[in-house]
Design an enzyme around this catalytic site. Structure first.
Site, short mmCIF file in Angstrom:
data_model
loop_
_atom_site.label_atom_id
_atom_site.label_comp_id
_atom_site.label_asym_id
_atom_site.label_seq_id
_atom_site.Cartn_x
_atom_site.Cartn_y
_atom_site.Cartn_z
N ASP A 1 -3.47 7.65 -3.31
CA ASP A 1 -4.76 8.27 -3.62
C ASP A 1 -5.23 9.14 -2.46
O ASP A 1 -4.60 9.16 -1.41
CB ASP A 1 -5.79 7.16 -3.91
CG ASP A 1 -5.87 6.13 -2.80
OD1 ASP A 1 -4.80 5.75 -2.26
OD2 ASP A 1 -6.98 5.72 -2.43
N CYS B 1 -9.04 -24.13 17.94
CA CYS B 1 -10.19 -24.44 18.81
C CYS B 1 -10.31 -25.94 19.08
O CYS B 1 -10.95 -26.35 20.05
CB CYS B 1 -11.47 -23.90 18.20
SG CYS B 1 -11.43 -22.12 18.01
N CYS C 1 -11.57 -25.25 14.16
CA CYS C 1 -10.27 -24.97 13.53
C CYS C 1 -9.17 -25.61 14.39
O CYS C 1 -9.43 -26.01 15.53
CB CYS C 1 -10.09 -23.47 13.36
SG CYS C 1 -9.54 -22.61 14.85
N CYS D 1 -16.30 -23.74 17.22
CA CYS D 1 -15.43 -23.78 16.04
C CYS D 1 -14.57 -25.03 16.12
O CYS D 1 -14.28 -25.52 17.21
CB CYS D 1 -14.55 -22.52 16.06
SG CYS D 1 -13.33 -22.48 14.75
N ASP E 1 0.86 -1.18 0.00
CA ASP E 1 0.00 0.00 0.00
C ASP E 1 0.91 1.23 0.00
O ASP E 1 2.08 1.15 0.30
CB ASP E 1 -0.93 -0.04 1.22
CG ASP E 1 -2.15 0.88 1.04
OD1 ASP E 1 -2.20 1.60 0.02
OD2 ASP E 1 -3.03 0.87 1.91
ZN LIG Z 1 -11.41 -21.69 15.79
#
Ligand SMILES: [Zn+2]
Length: 562
Positions: free
Chosen positions: A38, A193, A190, A188, A3
């Site tokens: 910008d 978790c 993942c 969750c 950026d």
């Molecule tokens: Zn998770």
């Protein structure tokens, strides 16, 4: 990708950067994609301030392109919350030799859950940008808005939200964020978790807790991106958008914008004509999905007022013509010209289209939706106009016409005519059916398969979506009768020999096309003098064909070797 510092100036106050020095710097450190400096357009700007900002942004973009060398250059679309300024900025940037188009100045909108403004900014920018170039939604890091942003045409996201939320002990989910202290379980699976219990995460030292939550946040974000990719490939992204919008009242309220006719007309242009998956109803927003809007428009323009008497059936088990087969026979004996309509929540469905996408391939609760929904009432009102509408139970009140007229048209032929008009445009059915017609039905399903006119194979009906595959002889008939540019893709002369060999049409060889063509539509391929080269299947619409410089625009199915 780097950026330029625009967002940092916005966040942390004035930072003195030379707009061209920063582009040269990005180039010199070997960035693949650099960004111009910008002017960040904030939502509280006056229109005049926003206009001044985009003028400077465009000026800087023009000069930055001259010094980018081989680096790809991102030119952000600004314009605050003014859609006309966003479109203007997008158009002017789109004409430059830039490679990548972020939509900038939207972080404050997302932070304040101003999703209607966000949707308007994205659509206004997309309307001005070349559809063949990638679009990046600057600063979008919450999966809550990913499906919507992708459905509107954003390709890239970037954000530090995953770590910022983690620093604040907040876990990201596709439905929103949850403070870890307010959770009693980790909802969750993942790797984080699955490995830690919630109390183990809560009891970590601050820095390792941030680390764990940040990882969870990234896992969830990428899971959502993968789900979106699946939805794109299955053709049910809008369904995902609708489902997700129910997670957040602000997002749900913003969805109302997508009910405006202007926006539906715009989105419809990019919508494939059919999908791999059946259309699943998620709520009244489904009635405004681009593909439903298209079907309503086409039914209205092709089949309204075909006969002044309409026999109406209630929504029922599909396919309708099988469920109601006895009743339909009885009606056709009275008068085969009556319009038979099923009062579906997707809008009026002529019985002849009952095997066509999305009418046959949709799952909708059978309830009195039509009577309760003002929008549907209007759709029916404009379709019926001054016709006499009779419920199928009351047909004994109608008079029977004489038997010679009674043999007017076989129901299968009528189905072929209706589907052809619905798919290729009004009048296509008459053109394709003007010879001596013979057709072959599937022994297994009893459905129409191949259609011959004067013994030439003109059409095949697809079992998957009830639409036709256009054969070369059918293409020839449509080419003779439909004037250019109807259902045509026009290619440059240097592509002609490849197409005659059966090769597909690359977008860069397309000179022009019918603006009515949609992704996956059947089309005629012609040269610059309108000589008929073949038939194929569009992968893109006209705007995309003219914008993409790589990739296939039309898959050639058969070439004309005469
Ligand atoms: Zn998770």
């Amino acid at each position: 990708m780097t950026d330029s510092g625009t967002f940092q100036s916005y966040m942390y106050g004035d930072i003195n950067i030379d707009p061209y020095e920063i582009v040269a710097f990005q180039r010199d450190i070997g960035c693949d994609v650099g960004t111009i400096l910008d002017i960040f357009g904030t939502p509280d700007q006056t229109k005049k301030q926003a206009k001044k900002g985009i003028d400077i942004t465009i000026e800087r973009a023009k000069k930055s392109i001259n010094i980018k060398d081989s680096m790809k250059l991102a030119c952000p679309v600004q314009g605050s919350i003014y859609p006309d300024l966003r479109t203007k900025c997008a158009q002017e940037l789109g004409e430059l030799n830039a490679d990548f188009f972020p939509i900038g100045g939207v972080v404050p909108l997302m932070e304040n859950q101003r999703y209607s403004d966000l949707i308007q900014c994205i659509i206004a920018a997309k309307k001005g940008l070349p559809p063949g170039k990638p679009v990046h939604l600057f600063g979008a890091g919450h999966p809550l808005i990913f499906p919507m942003a992708v459905a509107l045409g954003c390709d890239f996201f970037d954000s530090s939200a995953y770590v910022k939320y983690a620093q604040d002990d907040r876990l990201i989910f596709y439905w929103g964020t949850e403070k870890i202290d307010e959770l009693t379980e980790l909802p969750c699976s993942c790797p984080i978790c699955s490995h830690y219990s919630i109390s183990e995460i809560k009891n970590q030292e601050k820095s390792s807790r941030i680390n764990l939550i940040a990882k969870h946040n990234l896992y969830v974000s990428f899971e959502e991106i993968r789900k979106i990719r699946n939805a794109i490939s299955n053709g049910n992204l809008w369904e995902m958008v609708e489902r997700r919008s129910h997670s957040n009242p602000h997002l749900l309220s913003a969805m109302k914008l997508l009910q405006s006719k202007d926006i539906k007309n715009y989105l419809e242009k990019y919508e494939p004509i059919s999908k791999k998956k059946a259309l699943f109803y998620t709520g009244t927003q489904t009635l405004h999905r681009p593909i439903v809007h298209r079907s309503q428009q086409r039914v209205q323009s092709c089949f309204s007022q075909i006969n002044k008497t309409i026999i109406e059936f209630e929504e029922t088990k599909k396919p309708y013509s099988q469920t109601y087969s006895k009743q339909i026979q009885r009606i056709r004996k009275k008068n085969p010209l009556f319009s038979i309509i099923v009062k579906s929540p997707l809008g009026p469905v002529p019985i002849e289209l009952d095997e066509t996408y999305p009418f046959a391939q949709s799952v909708i609760p059978i309830d009195p939706l039509v009577e309760q929904n003002e929008y549907l009432k209007q759709i029916y009102h404009s379709f019926y106009k001054d016709a006499t509408v009779v419920n199928w139970r009351n047909i004994s009140s109608l008079s029977t016409i004489s038997s010679s007229d009674n043999e007017y048209e076989d129901f299968d032929i009528r189905r072929i005519r209706y589907v052809a008009d619905y798919q290729f445009g009004k009048g296509a059915g008459d053109i394709l059916l003007k010879g001596k017609i013979r057709f072959v039905k599937s022994k297994k399903t009893g459905k129409i398969r191949n259609i011959y006119s004067d013994d030439k194979h003109v059409l095949s009906m697809r079992a998957s979506d009830g639409f036709f595959t256009l054969k070369i002889e059918g293409g020839r008939l449509l080419h003779d009768s439909f004037l250019s540019p109807l259902i045509r893709v026009i290619v440059f002369d240097d592509a002609v020999s490849f197409i005659r060999e059966g090769k597909s049409v690359f977008a860069k060889f397309i000179k022009d096309a019918d603006p009515g063509l949609r992704p996956f539509d059947e089309c005629l391929i012609v040269d610059e003098t309108d000589s008929f080269l073949g038939v194929g299947r569009c992968l893109l619409n006209r705007a995309e064909m003219l914008s993409f410089s790589s990739g296939v625009g039309v898959k050639t199915r058969e070439s004309n070797n005469i």
